[in-house]
Design an enzyme around this catalytic site. Structure first.
Site, PDB file in Angstrom:
ATOM      1  N   THR A 129      46.425  47.172  47.254  1.00 56.05           N
ATOM      2  CA  THR A 129      47.389  45.985  48.015  1.00 56.05           C
ATOM      3  C   THR A 129      46.978  45.608  49.070  1.00 56.05           C
ATOM      4  O   THR A 129      47.379  44.411  49.612  1.00 56.05           O
ATOM      5  CB  THR A 129      48.659  46.966  48.731  1.00 56.05           C
ATOM      6  N   LEU A 168      38.662  49.387  50.360  1.00 58.18           N
ATOM      7  CA  LEU A 168      40.316  49.500  49.497  1.00 58.18           C
ATOM      8  C   LEU A 168      41.111  50.307  51.938  1.00 58.18           C
ATOM      9  O   LEU A 168      40.506  50.807  52.415  1.00 58.18           O
ATOM     10  CB  LEU A 168      40.791  50.381  48.924  1.00 58.18           C
ATOM     11  N   LEU A 169      40.996  49.004  52.181  1.00 58.28           N
ATOM     12  CA  LEU A 169      42.245  49.412  53.213  1.00 58.28           C
ATOM     13  C   LEU A 169      43.188  50.386  52.933  1.00 58.28           C
ATOM     14  O   LEU A 169      43.808  50.529  53.565  1.00 58.28           O
ATOM     15  CB  LEU A 169      42.699  48.332  54.286  1.00 58.28           C
ATOM     16  N   SER A 170      44.071  50.012  51.923  1.00 56.69           N
ATOM     17  CA  SER A 170      46.194  50.008  52.125  1.00 56.69           C
ATOM     18  C   SER A 170      46.029  50.093  50.360  1.00 56.69           C
ATOM     19  O   SER A 170      45.127  49.419  50.040  1.00 56.69           O
ATOM     20  CB  SER A 170      46.876  49.057  52.485  1.00 56.69           C
ATOM     21  N   SER A 171      46.504  51.283  49.810  1.00 57.37           N
ATOM     22  CA  SER A 171      47.323  50.937  49.088  1.00 57.37           C
ATOM     23  C   SER A 171      48.502  51.480  48.856  1.00 57.37           C
ATOM     24  O   SER A 171      49.457  52.443  49.957  1.00 57.37           O
ATOM     25  CB  SER A 171      46.240  51.466  47.550  1.00 57.37           C
TER      26      SER A 171
END
Length: 326
Positions: free
Chosen positions: A89, A96-99
């Protein structure tokens, strides 16, 4: 299609997709330890927490929007939002920081948290806010605190939570330090991978509290005795999460497996041992131990957290196989 009709159509698509997701999680047995979580997944609209997400397309990323006026695009987006799969996300410079984690894995972790009515829960890693909404649905807004280092993540989580009708406490800060002003906690759940369990968390827990966190491609569940001691074993399932950002960020190392048999190189359990014993065992040493002990499953491993040290172990905290984590 007008805005009202578009909203109604999206809500109907989402309700049907949410029902299908709940059936899928049900069939997986993910919340067998605490079936009460079924009601939370039935109620919380995941699509409001992933207004956009990224899926791999030809090595790149494609964005799908629920607001599209093309009914096929809208339906495809909703199906993706409720797929039992992780969704990336938030990206920054390719990192990738957030998922949003795989819902069945989230369900299993929440069930293993074994909350009770009235418990106060701290979530490390706010992500999209979806997990905090599930917790808030079960326990109430005032019982849930979620923390993340990135202001843009916490701001987005607050918006998503408000849109879904939930208002837990969202804090911008270093999760490795906990949230002392909201302590004491009965449960701590992390949605990011750790290198070791921060001692600050223990001091913010009530005696008997439960901590559940990803670590070394697994999920460790600790019982807190007091501010200076916690201990527990890993669950059986593998788990891969975004690393904790801040003071407790894991070291990123890859072991050279050249010369090892293929069954070891391709074994997820062997790689778990390598990650858990990082730096303490050379790959050949780890392989010899792994074979000698019958290729042990995750449940045989555990972690002990003390006031001045923390170590991982196989079978027995005081046994012959132990590796320092800090």
């Amino acid at each position: 299609m007008g805005a009202h009709a578009l909203h109604r159509d999206l809500a109907e698509l989402a309700a049907a997709a949410r029902t299908a997701l709940v059936r899928e999680i049900d069939a997986s047995g993910a919340w067998a330890a605490d079936p009460a979580w079924r009601a939370a997944f039935e109620a919380v609209p995941r699509h409001l927490f992933v207004p956009y997400y990224y899926v791999g397309v030809m090595g790149g990323y494609e964005r799908r929007w629920g607001e599209s006026r093309d009914p096929r695009t809208r339906e495809k987006w909703v199906r993706g939002a409720y797929a039992d799969a992780p969704l990336a996300t938030r990206l920054r410079d390719g990192e990738l920081l957030s998922s949003s984690s795989q819902p069945s894995l989230m369900a299993m972790m929440l069930a293993e948290l074994r909350v009770r009515d009235g418990d106060r829960v701290l979530e490390i890693g706010a992500g999209t806010g979806y997990n905090a909404a599930l917790l808030a649905h079960r326990l109430g807004d005032d019982r849930v605190t979620t923390v993340d280092l990135e202001p843009e993540i916490t701001e987005a989580a607050r918006r998503h939570l408000a849109a879904a009708g939930y208002h837990p406490v969202v804090v911008t800060g270093d999760g490795a330090r906990g949230v002392p002003e909201r302590a004491p906690f009965d449960r701590i759940i992390a949605t990011c991978t750790l290198a070791s369990v921060p001692t600050a968390w223990l001091a913010q827990c009530r005696p008997g509290a439960r901590i559940l966190s990803p670590l070394a491609t697994g999920l460790i569940v600790l019982t807190v005795r007091d501010a200076g001691h916690a201990e527990g074993r890993f669950l059986h399932t593998p788990a891969y999460f975004v690393p904790l950002r801040g003071a407790g960020r894991p070291d990123e190392e890859s072991a050279d497996l050249e010369g090892l048999p293929r069954r070891a190189r391709e074994s997820e359990l062997f790689r778990f041992l390598l990650a858990l014993s990082r730096g303490s065992l050379e790959p050949q040493e780890a392989y010899a131990l792994w074979e000698r002990e019958g290729q042990p499953s995750r449940e045989r491993y555990g972690i002990t957290v003390g006031a001045d040290r923390e170590w991982a172990w196989l079978d027995d905290p005081e046994g012959p196989y132990a590796w320092p984590l800090r």
